[in-house]
Design a protein around this motif. Structure first.
Motif, mmCIF file in Angstrom:
data_model
loop_
_atom_site.group_PDB
_atom_site.id
_atom_site.type_symbol
_atom_site.label_atom_id
_atom_site.label_comp_id
_atom_site.label_asym_id
_atom_site.label_seq_id
_atom_site.Cartn_x
_atom_site.Cartn_y
_atom_site.Cartn_z
ATOM 1 N N ASN A 68 0.838 -1.206 0.000
ATOM 2 C CA ASN A 68 0.000 0.000 0.000
ATOM 3 C C ASN A 68 0.873 1.257 0.000
ATOM 4 N N LEU A 69 2.100 1.112 -0.517
ATOM 5 C CA LEU A 69 3.040 2.225 -0.608
ATOM 6 C C LEU A 69 3.066 2.785 -2.025
ATOM 7 N N ASP A 70 3.540 4.013 -2.160
ATOM 8 C CA ASP A 70 3.716 4.601 -3.490
ATOM 9 C C ASP A 70 5.191 4.603 -3.888
ATOM 10 N N TYR A 71 5.978 3.756 -3.207
ATOM 11 C CA TYR A 71 7.392 3.580 -3.556
ATOM 12 C C TYR A 71 7.753 2.118 -3.337
ATOM 13 N N GLU A 72 8.893 1.719 -3.914
ATOM 14 C CA GLU A 72 9.291 0.315 -3.867
ATOM 15 C C GLU A 72 10.100 0.001 -2.609
ATOM 16 N N VAL A 73 9.757 -1.102 -1.961
ATOM 17 C CA VAL A 73 10.564 -1.650 -0.878
ATOM 18 C C VAL A 73 10.706 -3.151 -1.145
ATOM 19 N N PRO A 74 11.649 -3.823 -0.477
ATOM 20 C CA PRO A 74 11.801 -5.259 -0.705
ATOM 21 C C PRO A 74 10.530 -6.037 -0.348
ATOM 22 N N THR A 75 10.235 -7.032 -1.150
ATOM 23 C CA THR A 75 9.165 -7.969 -0.818
ATOM 24 C C THR A 75 9.672 -8.924 0.244
ATOM 25 N N ILE A 76 8.924 -9.041 1.336
ATOM 26 C CA ILE A 76 9.319 -9.956 2.414
ATOM 27 C C ILE A 76 8.267 -11.052 2.570
ATOM 28 N N ILE A 170 3.872 -8.317 0.721
ATOM 29 C CA ILE A 170 4.181 -9.406 1.653
ATOM 30 C C ILE A 170 3.682 -10.714 1.052
ATOM 31 N N ARG A 171 4.548 -11.708 1.085
ATOM 32 C CA ARG A 171 4.176 -13.058 0.644
ATOM 33 C C ARG A 171 4.146 -13.982 1.863
ATOM 34 N N ILE A 172 3.189 -14.867 1.883
ATOM 35 C CA ILE A 172 3.129 -15.858 2.954
ATOM 36 C C ILE A 172 3.087 -17.257 2.350
ATOM 37 N N ALA A 194 10.099 -13.491 -2.680
ATOM 38 C CA ALA A 194 10.473 -12.571 -1.601
ATOM 39 C C ALA A 194 11.992 -12.432 -1.550
ATOM 40 N N GLU A 195 12.446 -11.262 -1.071
ATOM 41 C CA GLU A 195 13.885 -11.051 -0.922
ATOM 42 C C GLU A 195 14.407 -11.778 0.306
ATOM 43 N N TRP A 196 13.597 -11.822 1.348
ATOM 44 C CA TRP A 196 13.893 -12.626 2.520
ATOM 45 C C TRP A 196 12.574 -12.947 3.218
ATOM 46 N N ALA A 197 12.642 -13.845 4.194
ATOM 47 C CA ALA A 197 11.418 -14.233 4.910
ATOM 48 C C ALA A 197 11.765 -14.579 6.350
ATOM 49 N N TYR A 198 10.719 -14.826 7.134
ATOM 50 C CA TYR A 198 10.868 -15.265 8.517
ATOM 51 C C TYR A 198 9.971 -16.477 8.730
ATOM 52 N N THR A 199 10.518 -17.537 9.325
ATOM 53 C CA THR A 199 9.653 -18.621 9.780
ATOM 54 C C THR A 199 9.151 -18.263 11.174
ATOM 55 N N ILE A 401 5.031 -9.520 13.565
ATOM 56 C CA ILE A 401 4.858 -9.606 12.109
ATOM 57 C C ILE A 401 4.406 -8.261 11.547
ATOM 58 N N VAL A 402 3.398 -7.673 12.186
ATOM 59 C CA VAL A 402 2.899 -6.364 11.753
ATOM 60 C C VAL A 402 4.016 -5.325 11.841
ATOM 61 N N GLY A 403 4.771 -5.372 12.939
ATOM 62 C CA GLY A 403 5.843 -4.407 13.136
ATOM 63 C C GLY A 403 6.949 -4.535 12.115
ATOM 64 N N ILE A 404 7.295 -5.766 11.735
ATOM 65 C CA ILE A 404 8.327 -5.963 10.715
ATOM 66 C C ILE A 404 7.864 -5.402 9.379
ATOM 67 N N ALA A 405 6.609 -5.662 9.030
ATOM 68 C CA ALA A 405 6.071 -5.128 7.778
ATOM 69 C C ALA A 405 6.181 -3.607 7.734
ATOM 70 N N GLU A 406 5.811 -2.983 8.846
ATOM 71 C CA GLU A 406 5.868 -1.522 8.907
ATOM 72 C C GLU A 406 7.309 -1.020 8.936
ATOM 73 N N LYS A 407 8.172 -1.697 9.657
ATOM 74 C CA LYS A 407 9.577 -1.280 9.788
ATOM 75 C C LYS A 407 10.282 -1.300 8.427
ATOM 76 N N VAL A 408 10.006 -2.305 7.637
ATOM 77 C CA VAL A 408 10.622 -2.403 6.304
ATOM 78 C C VAL A 408 10.195 -1.224 5.430
ATOM 79 N N SER A 409 8.933 -0.824 5.561
ATOM 80 C CA SER A 409 8.449 0.305 4.747
ATOM 81 C C SER A 409 9.154 1.601 5.114
ATOM 82 N N VAL A 410 9.595 1.715 6.361
ATOM 83 C CA VAL A 410 10.297 2.916 6.818
ATOM 84 C C VAL A 410 11.777 2.867 6.461
#
Length: 413
Positions: A68-76, A170-172, A194-199, A401-410
């Motif tokens: 939901n961004l207007d700029y590119e960030v890594p897909t996680i 975000i991919r799951i 994804a560029e990286w992921a978390y189990t 999980i929510v925090g990581i998604a937001e942190k990456v966008s920043v």
């Protein structure tokens, strides 16, 4: 705010679906019943608004939460497994909810006198005042890893319902057969994209792991010779007695029950034999690759020494590598661990960064090109009747999980 009741209801729905995997079946998935939860998850992901929901022919579920961004960030990505361990039955799971736990014994089963006690499982005392979900003492619970599945679905739902929280794509993925070592075997990393992921497959709250064992399995086959015991002198070779000698030749203190931290081990987990033939099944584990290789070599050397001693090829050893320490693949991209650690600190969670004394899908995925550290899912005492999970830990894992998604966008703005 993640609702405790909502996450509790979702978790209980998942754990009451039997998904036990089978180590003796080479099929994907190894049990048909894993499809039962997979089909439920597909419909649920569609209902909450996930896109590109896909269930492939091997029971891997993938889905997308668009940016939901207007700029590119890594897909996680975020990954969990749907199967439960064959070490203990996962059929007819009957979860029990203990609210406002006060540090007392928890009676799991009155008839069979099965008790979950902090005298033995002292981790329970961390969760005074919290809501704990346990078994009824006759099955495992399935928090490994249906807690992780619950947290990922709930986090995606929360992000969809709160578009003010900015995030990239975000991919799951939910995998089958992790508990029998095959969870990452047919994982399509390119398709995941994804560029990286978390189990989400760790244990107690705060765990953050990017190191794990190097792992191998060893099959030791000992061939004896059977003759009538009354006339056996100089003729009989009892394979079971040679097996006992072989077992005793390995370091007695390098076993699971006598090791911790970074200490490796040899674990004899199965033995089957008679006079004529005995088979020993070992797992070999070590965090250090050089020590791991030495462990494998030691088993082979002992076999060779015994064959020399008895002047015939009585012992045959087959060793197969299973997975490797993901540290080698994570260290070059340590920012992905740092992001998770920062989020935990932001949420008031003390990060517990330690090496996994085991493996996860993430270890294999890291070697397939998807760096994949492991984050706590909240459960304790996996693979048995004493398994439990605090609801508050699942809530916190969802917030991570929510925090990581937001942190990456920043961080990548």
């Amino acid at each position: 705010m993640i609702e405790k009741q909502h996450i509790t209801d979702r978790f209980i729905k998942y754990v009451t679906i039997d998904t036990e995997s089978d180590p003796n079946n080479p099929a994907f998935p190894s049990t048909e019943k894993q499809w039962d939860l997979a089909n439920v998850l597909v419909e649920e992901l569609k209902q909450i608004g996930m896109k590109e929901v896909d269930l492939d022919d091997n029971c891997y579920i993938m889905a997308t939460l668009p940016s939901n961004l207007d700029y590119e960030v890594p897909t996680i990505g975020f990954v969990a497994h749907i199967d439960t361990s064959p070490d203990f039955t996962g059929k007819n799971v009957k979860p029990q909810i203990v609210e406002n736990y006060q540090g007392n014994n928890i009676i799991l089963n009155v008839e069979e006198n099965i008790v979950l006690s902090p005298d033995y499982f002292d981790d329970l005392l961390q969760y005074k005042g919290q809501t704990i979900i346990t078994t009824d003492g006759t099955t495992l619970l399935g928090a490994d890893d249906k807690a992780g599945v619950t947290e990922i679905v709930t986090a995606m739902e929360y992000l969809i319902l709160h578009p003010e929280i900015k995030h990239g794509k975000i991919r799951i993925c939910f995998t089958p057969d992790e508990e029998v070592g095959k969870g990452a075997h047919l994982f399509d990393v390119a398709k995941f994209g994804a560029e990286w992921a978390y189990t989400m497959d760790g244990s107690q709250i705060g765990e953050l792991e990017y190191e794990n064992f190097n792992a191998a399995g060893a099959k030791v086959t000992i061939t004896g010779k059977i003759v009538h015991p009354g006339y056996a002198k100089g003729k009989m070779i009892n394979s079971m007695l040679i097996a006992n000698e072989f077992i005793s030749a390995l370091p007695t203190n390098e076993v699971p029950q006598r090791t911790e931290g970074y200490e490796g081990f040899f674990h004899l987990h199965d033995i089957n034999g008679n006079v004529e033939k005995t088979v020993l099944e070992y797992i070999i584990r070590d965090h250090d690759l050089d020590l791991f290789e030495k462990r494998k070599s030691l088993i082979e050397k002992i076999a060779l020494d015994f064959n020399t001693k008895y002047n015939q090829d009585l012992i045959e050893v087959t060793i197969k590598d299973q997975y490797f320490n993901m540290k080698e693949k994570i260290t070059p991209v340590m920012h992905i661990v740092d992001i998770a650690e920062e989020v935990m600190n932001d949420l008031g969670i003390t990060p517990l960064i330690k090496a996994i004394r085991g493996g996860t899908d993430g270890s294999q995925l890291s070697y397939k090109g998807l760096p994949c550290p492991n984050i706590f899912a909240g459960g304790h005492n996996f693979h048995g009747r004493y398994e439990y999970v605090p609801v508050e830990s699942m809530v916190k894992a969802t917030e991570v999980i929510v925090g990581i998604a937001e942190k990456v966008s920043v961080k990548f703005a």
